[in-house]
Structure formats: C-alpha cells, structure tokens
Design a protein around this motif. Structure first.
Motif, PDB file in Angstrom:
ATOM      1  N   PHE A   1     -23.753   5.522 -11.064  1.00  0.00           N
ATOM      2  CA  PHE A   1     -24.527   6.753 -10.964  1.00  0.00           C
ATOM      3  C   PHE A   1     -24.483   7.490 -12.288  1.00  0.00           C
ATOM      4  CE2 PHE A   1     -20.298   8.188  -9.696  1.00  0.00           C
ATOM      5  CZ  PHE A   1     -20.164   9.377 -10.410  1.00  0.00           C
ATOM      6  N   VAL A   2     -25.493   8.315 -12.464  1.00  0.00           N
ATOM      7  CA  VAL A   2     -25.584   9.147 -13.659  1.00  0.00           C
ATOM      8  C   VAL A   2     -26.182  10.489 -13.254  1.00  0.00           C
ATOM      9  CG1 VAL A   2     -27.823   8.183 -14.333  1.00  0.00           C
ATOM     10  CG2 VAL A   2     -26.382   9.227 -16.069  1.00  0.00           C
TER      11      VAL A   2
ATOM     12  N   VAL B   1     -28.977  10.038 -10.311  1.00  0.00           N
ATOM     13  CA  VAL B   1     -29.599   8.721 -10.134  1.00  0.00           C
ATOM     14  C   VAL B   1     -28.490   7.739  -9.785  1.00  0.00           C
ATOM     15  CG1 VAL B   1     -30.895   6.880 -11.270  1.00  0.00           C
ATOM     16  CG2 VAL B   1     -31.397   9.269 -11.819  1.00  0.00           C
ATOM     17  N   SER B   2     -28.745   6.874  -8.799  1.00  0.00           N
ATOM     18  CA  SER B   2     -27.744   5.861  -8.439  1.00  0.00           C
ATOM     19  C   SER B   2     -28.401   4.503  -8.253  1.00  0.00           C
ATOM     20  CB  SER B   2     -26.997   6.264  -7.171  1.00  0.00           C
ATOM     21  OG  SER B   2     -27.879   6.293  -6.080  1.00  0.00           O
TER      22      SER B   2
ATOM     23  N   VAL C   1     -32.503   3.949 -17.606  1.00  0.00           N
ATOM     24  CA  VAL C   1     -32.783   5.265 -17.027  1.00  0.00           C
ATOM     25  C   VAL C   1     -32.381   6.358 -18.016  1.00  0.00           C
ATOM     26  CG1 VAL C   1     -32.133   6.865 -15.176  1.00  0.00           C
ATOM     27  CG2 VAL C   1     -32.631   4.482 -14.631  1.00  0.00           C
ATOM     28  N   GLU C   2     -31.262   6.179 -18.697  1.00  0.00           N
ATOM     29  CA  GLU C   2     -30.815   7.162 -19.682  1.00  0.00           C
ATOM     30  C   GLU C   2     -31.833   7.311 -20.818  1.00  0.00           C
ATOM     31  OE1 GLU C   2     -27.294   7.818 -22.974  1.00  0.00           O
ATOM     32  OE2 GLU C   2     -26.992   6.347 -21.391  1.00  0.00           O
ATOM     33  N   ARG C   3     -32.347   6.221 -21.316  1.00  0.00           N
ATOM     34  CA  ARG C   3     -33.364   6.288 -22.379  1.00  0.00           C
ATOM     35  C   ARG C   3     -34.617   7.015 -21.892  1.00  0.00           C
ATOM     36  NH1 ARG C   3     -31.140   1.308 -23.583  1.00  0.00           N
ATOM     37  NH2 ARG C   3     -32.599   0.140 -22.301  1.00  0.00           N
TER      38      ARG C   3
ATOM     39  N   VAL D   1     -38.652  18.579 -20.992  1.00  0.00           N
ATOM     40  CA  VAL D   1     -37.316  19.095 -20.683  1.00  0.00           C
ATOM     41  C   VAL D   1     -36.366  18.739 -21.821  1.00  0.00           C
ATOM     42  CG1 VAL D   1     -37.567  19.013 -18.167  1.00  0.00           C
ATOM     43  CG2 VAL D   1     -36.771  16.997 -19.370  1.00  0.00           C
ATOM     44  N   GLU D   2     -35.279  19.494 -21.894  1.00  0.00           N
ATOM     45  CA  GLU D   2     -34.236  19.207 -22.888  1.00  0.00           C
ATOM     46  C   GLU D   2     -33.000  18.716 -22.154  1.00  0.00           C
ATOM     47  OE1 GLU D   2     -31.377  21.574 -26.059  1.00  0.00           O
ATOM     48  OE2 GLU D   2     -33.181  22.558 -25.292  1.00  0.00           O
ATOM     49  N   LEU D   3     -32.536  17.521 -22.510  1.00  0.00           N
ATOM     50  CA  LEU D   3     -31.344  16.959 -21.896  1.00  0.00           C
ATOM     51  C   LEU D   3     -30.115  17.597 -22.533  1.00  0.00           C
ATOM     52  CD1 LEU D   3     -30.091  14.930 -19.934  1.00  0.00           C
ATOM     53  CD2 LEU D   3     -30.237  13.210 -21.754  1.00  0.00           C
ATOM     54  N   LEU D   4     -29.353  18.365 -21.741  1.00  0.00           N
ATOM     55  CA  LEU D   4     -28.175  19.048 -22.257  1.00  0.00           C
ATOM     56  C   LEU D   4     -26.932  18.171 -22.216  1.00  0.00           C
ATOM     57  CD1 LEU D   4     -28.663  22.539 -20.569  1.00  0.00           C
ATOM     58  CD2 LEU D   4     -29.250  21.858 -22.905  1.00  0.00           C
ATOM     59  N   SER D   5     -26.779  17.434 -21.114  1.00  0.00           N
ATOM     60  CA  SER D   5     -25.614  16.557 -20.993  1.00  0.00           C
ATOM     61  C   SER D   5     -25.896  15.479 -19.962  1.00  0.00           C
ATOM     62  CB  SER D   5     -24.366  17.352 -20.598  1.00  0.00           C
ATOM     63  OG  SER D   5     -24.502  17.884 -19.306  1.00  0.00           O
ATOM     64  N   MET D   6     -25.015  14.489 -19.973  1.00  0.00           N
ATOM     65  CA  MET D   6     -25.149  13.359 -19.070  1.00  0.00           C
ATOM     66  C   MET D   6     -23.750  12.910 -18.677  1.00  0.00           C
ATOM     67  SD  MET D   6     -26.411   9.575 -19.943  1.00  0.00           S
ATOM     68  CE  MET D   6     -24.782   9.215 -20.528  1.00  0.00           C
ATOM     69  N   ARG D   7     -23.589  12.518 -17.436  1.00  0.00           N
ATOM     70  CA  ARG D   7     -22.309  11.993 -16.956  1.00  0.00           C
ATOM     71  C   ARG D   7     -22.591  10.715 -16.188  1.00  0.00           C
ATOM     72  NH1 ARG D   7     -18.481  14.542 -12.420  1.00  0.00           N
ATOM     73  NH2 ARG D   7     -20.237  13.801 -11.203  1.00  0.00           N
ATOM     74  N   GLN D   8     -21.902   9.643 -16.545  1.00  0.00           N
ATOM     75  CA  GLN D   8     -22.166   8.326 -15.937  1.00  0.00           C
ATOM     76  C   GLN D   8     -20.860   7.710 -15.466  1.00  0.00           C
ATOM     77  OE1 GLN D   8     -24.724   5.673 -18.199  1.00  0.00           O
ATOM     78  NE2 GLN D   8     -23.418   3.976 -17.693  1.00  0.00           N
ATOM     79  N   ARG D   9     -20.961   6.943 -14.372  1.00  0.00           N
ATOM     80  CA  ARG D   9     -19.804   6.238 -13.858  1.00  0.00           C
ATOM     81  C   ARG D   9     -20.259   4.982 -13.142  1.00  0.00           C
ATOM     82  NH1 ARG D   9     -15.062   8.264  -9.938  1.00  0.00           N
ATOM     83  NH2 ARG D   9     -13.708   6.508 -10.324  1.00  0.00           N
ATOM     84  N   VAL D  10     -19.484   3.915 -13.282  1.00  0.00           N
ATOM     85  CA  VAL D  10     -19.720   2.652 -12.582  1.00  0.00           C
ATOM     86  C   VAL D  10     -18.418   2.278 -11.892  1.00  0.00           C
ATOM     87  CG1 VAL D  10     -20.320   0.223 -12.821  1.00  0.00           C
ATOM     88  CG2 VAL D  10     -21.447   1.923 -14.270  1.00  0.00           C
TER      89      VAL D  10
END
Length: 98
Positions: free
Chosen positions: A5-6, A56-57, A73-75, A83-92
């Motif tokens: 997920f992200v 998103v998962s 998806v991140e790209r 929109v302006e992407l401020l931050s992102m958090r991802q985990r697998v």
C-alpha cells in the motif's frame, strides 16, 4: 501472498470548497484504479478542502509485482499537474506478517 500500500498526501491548488475538491480527486482515483487495477480511495483530510490523502493498495502472489505496480502508481501520482504531492508513505508486507 504479498500486500502493498501507498498513501499520497496532496495539496490541492485553486480549490475553495469540498465540491471542487471532489471534482479534482475523483478523476485521480478513477484513473489510478482503471490504469493499474488497484484499490484506491480518499482516506484522509476528508473535511479539509485543500488537502487530501489518497490510499492505494495491491495484492499479488509475487513481491516483485507488488513493488513494480506501486512504483508505477507513484510515478503517476507525482506527475499530476493539478495537485502537489507533499509526501508519500509506502509499505509491502507478506500475508503471514499480518
């Protein structure tokens, strides 16, 4: 089974109401779902009109596939001009770790 997920934290530009926010966020979510066959939803800042967190998962049998899909998806998420992407958090994670 692998689960990835992200979360994307966005700042919306010239938006002055929740209705305008929905008109910006809904197409992003719909295109993400359609293009990458993932689950996506607005998951944060629901009552704030200039911010949004979209989650998103993806689930797959192969860890490499999950990582590849999340990278695509991140790209896509970072390239949105409205929109302006401020931050992102991802985990697998593996299913046995849940």
């Amino acid at each position: 089974m692998w689960i990835g997920f992200v979360e994307f934290d966005y700042l919306l530009g010239d938006v002055h109401s929740l209705k305008q926010k929905r008109s910006v966020i809904r197409p992003i979510i719909a295109e993400t779902r359609r293009r990458y066959s993932v689950s996506a939803a607005e998951v944060g800042h629901l009552e704030v009109h200039r911010r949004s967190i979209i989650g998103v998962s993806v689930v797959a049998a192969d860890r490499a596939h999950v990582i590849d899909v999340l990278a695509e998806v991140e790209r896509f998420a970072a390239g949105r001009p409205e929109v302006e992407l401020l931050s992102m958090r991802q985990r697998v994670i593996a299913a046995e770790d849940v």
